[in-house]
Design an enzyme around this catalytic site. Structure first.
Site, short mmCIF file in Angstrom:
data_model
loop_
_atom_site.label_atom_id
_atom_site.label_comp_id
_atom_site.label_asym_id
_atom_site.label_seq_id
_atom_site.Cartn_x
_atom_site.Cartn_y
_atom_site.Cartn_z
N LYS A 11 114.30 7.18 96.00
CA LYS A 11 113.08 7.03 95.19
C LYS A 11 112.76 8.15 94.35
CE LYS A 11 109.36 8.79 97.45
NZ LYS A 11 108.74 9.91 96.94
N GLY A 96 114.12 15.24 103.55
CA GLY A 96 113.03 16.05 103.34
C GLY A 96 112.82 16.54 101.93
N GLY A 100 112.38 10.16 99.75
CA GLY A 100 111.95 8.92 100.45
C GLY A 100 112.90 8.40 101.32
N SER A 103 111.88 6.72 104.82
CA SER A 103 111.21 5.47 104.44
C SER A 103 112.22 4.52 104.19
CB SER A 103 110.09 5.95 103.60
OG SER A 103 109.27 6.57 104.11
N SER A 104 113.08 4.75 103.32
CA SER A 104 113.90 3.81 102.69
C SER A 104 114.96 3.25 103.85
CB SER A 104 114.60 4.17 101.44
OG SER A 104 115.29 3.28 100.77
N ASP A 136 105.21 5.25 101.94
CA ASP A 136 106.07 4.87 100.89
C ASP A 136 106.88 3.59 101.33
OD1 ASP A 136 105.57 7.11 99.14
OD2 ASP A 136 107.39 8.23 100.15
P1 ATP Z 1 108.20 12.30 103.27
O1 ATP Z 1 107.37 12.75 102.16
O2 ATP Z 1 107.93 10.95 104.02
O3 ATP Z 1 108.23 13.46 104.53
P2 ATP Z 1 110.81 12.71 102.27
O4 ATP Z 1 111.24 11.97 101.32
O5 ATP Z 1 110.46 14.21 101.69
O6 ATP Z 1 109.72 12.19 102.92
P3 ATP Z 1 112.81 12.38 104.24
O7 ATP Z 1 114.24 12.38 103.90
O8 ATP Z 1 112.08 10.82 104.31
O9 ATP Z 1 111.94 13.31 103.43
O10 ATP Z 1 112.69 13.04 105.81
C1 ATP Z 1 111.42 13.37 106.19
C2 ATP Z 1 111.46 13.84 107.60
O11 ATP Z 1 111.63 12.39 108.39
C3 ATP Z 1 112.63 14.61 108.09
O12 ATP Z 1 111.88 15.77 109.00
C4 ATP Z 1 113.37 13.87 108.85
O13 ATP Z 1 113.72 14.60 110.10
C5 ATP Z 1 112.63 12.73 109.43
N1 ATP Z 1 113.28 11.48 109.59
C6 ATP Z 1 113.17 10.45 110.43
N2 ATP Z 1 114.15 9.39 110.30
C7 ATP Z 1 114.93 9.85 109.17
C8 ATP Z 1 115.93 9.18 108.53
N3 ATP Z 1 116.31 7.80 108.81
N4 ATP Z 1 116.39 9.44 107.27
C9 ATP Z 1 116.00 10.99 106.98
N5 ATP Z 1 114.87 11.48 107.62
C10 ATP Z 1 114.26 10.95 108.74
#
Ligand code: ATP
Length: 288
Positions: A11, A96, A100, A103-104, A136
């Site tokens: 997203k 990271g 998302g 969350s997705s 999210d």
């Molecule tokens: P947020 O803003 O919620 O931190 P983001 O979109 O910046 O999310 P994500 O890719 O969702 O980043 O990863 C955030 C953290 O969640 C990472 O540190 C990762 O290790 C952890 N994580 C746990 N499960 C997952 C997954 N299935 N996919 C990606 N990251 C995950």
């Protein structure tokens, strides 16, 4: 053995207004969350007892720390079903990066398990479970553009045309926790410097639907940009480059690290080469 494969779309936040910190420690937000064609792929099989999660990425945790595991665990508890799921995630969404991905994946597991078990839980129940995993998740359960308010639990679907999207992924994560703490610290010392304008999703959505893109673009802002750009000036440069190359809007997604640009069908120069020279990984995708 019943199984299915479900997409877990990335997203972007088409604008993100962060309000003051609430008593429960969360912040109220207003944002338009737009799912993208860029997706992880999640395979769920109902096999042996227990929950197992495997991925093809070294960057994401396996087992309990994975948000997909937490989603499955909460699903089985809420539905009163004995846990049994093998979950395999092909990661395509950068980790990271404010896209998302985790969350997705969690949302996809909730939807997939509910489907495999013939929908024991209502959409509302899934959203409530999702919110306990991440702010999210309720929006990503919709799989369509939504306005999200509150902590992210008040979601309302909106109509948007398909958008061309360029994602600039810098290759390092920005911690969401850090970004909120930094924003709070800045606001407590320099209130006037970091007061965001109001994000008015209804007006922004209408302008995008009517093709009034220049005017829509000027309304896209993200409350995190001042603090994240101060720490990472290369992201501010990425935003400038996207706008200079004809994107009608460019902004940070979530708390970063991705900066996205929204591009017209014609009339923009592909900035990929320039961005590569500046060390950015650049992905082209579209909204769903
Ligand atoms: P947020 O803003 O919620 O931190 P983001 O979109 O910046 O999310 P994500 O890719 O969702 O980043 O990863 C955030 C953290 O969640 C990472 O540190 C990762 O290790 C952890 N994580 C746990 N499960 C997952 C997954 N299935 N996919 C990606 N990251 C995950």
């Amino acid at each position: 053995m019943p199984s299915l494969v479900i997409k877990a779309p990335a997203k972007i936040n088409l604008g993100l207004e962060v309000g003051q910190k609430r008593r429960d420690g969360f912040h109220d937000i207003t944002t338009i969350i737009v799912p993208l064609e860029l997706s992880d792929s999640v395979r769920i099989s109902l096999s042996r007892p227990g929950i197992r999660v495997a991925t093809d990425s070294k960057e994401v945790p396996e087992a309990e720390a994975n948000l997909a595991f937490q989603a499955a665990d909460r699903f089985f508890q809420a539905a009163g079903i004995k846990p049994s799921a093998d979950i395999r995630i092909s990661k395509r969404v950068p980790v990271g990066a404010g896209l998302g991905g985790g969350s997705s994946d969690a949302a996809a597991v909730l939807l997939g398990l509910n489907r495999l078990h013939r929908k024991p839980l209502s959409d509302l129940r899934l959203r409530r479970i999702g919110l306990r995993i991440g702010s999210d998740v309720p929006a990503l359960l919709c799989r369509k553009p939504v306005v999200a308010r509150g902590r992210g639990e008040r979601v309302r679907q909106i109509r948007l045309p398909r958008l061309g999207v360029l994602l600039l992924v810098p290759g390092y994560p920005v911690s969401t926790r850090w970004a909120y703490a930094r924003l709070d610290a800045f606001r407590s010392t320099r209130k006037s410097a970091l007061t965001s304008p109001r994000l008015l999703p209804k007006i922004l959505g209408r302008k995008v639907r009517n093709g009034e893109l220049a005017s829509a673009g000027s309304r896209v802002f993200n409350s995190f940009e001042p603090v994240v750009f101060e720490r990472h000036p290369d992201l501010a440069r990425a935003k400038r480059l996207l706008l200079e190359h004809g994107a009608w809007a460019a902004a940070l997604s979530g708390s970063g690290s991705t900066v996205y640009g929204l591009v017209h069908r014609t009339g923009w120069q592909d900035p990929m080469a320039a961005l590569h020279r500046h060390g950015f990984r650049c992905l082209k995708t579209r909204s769903c």
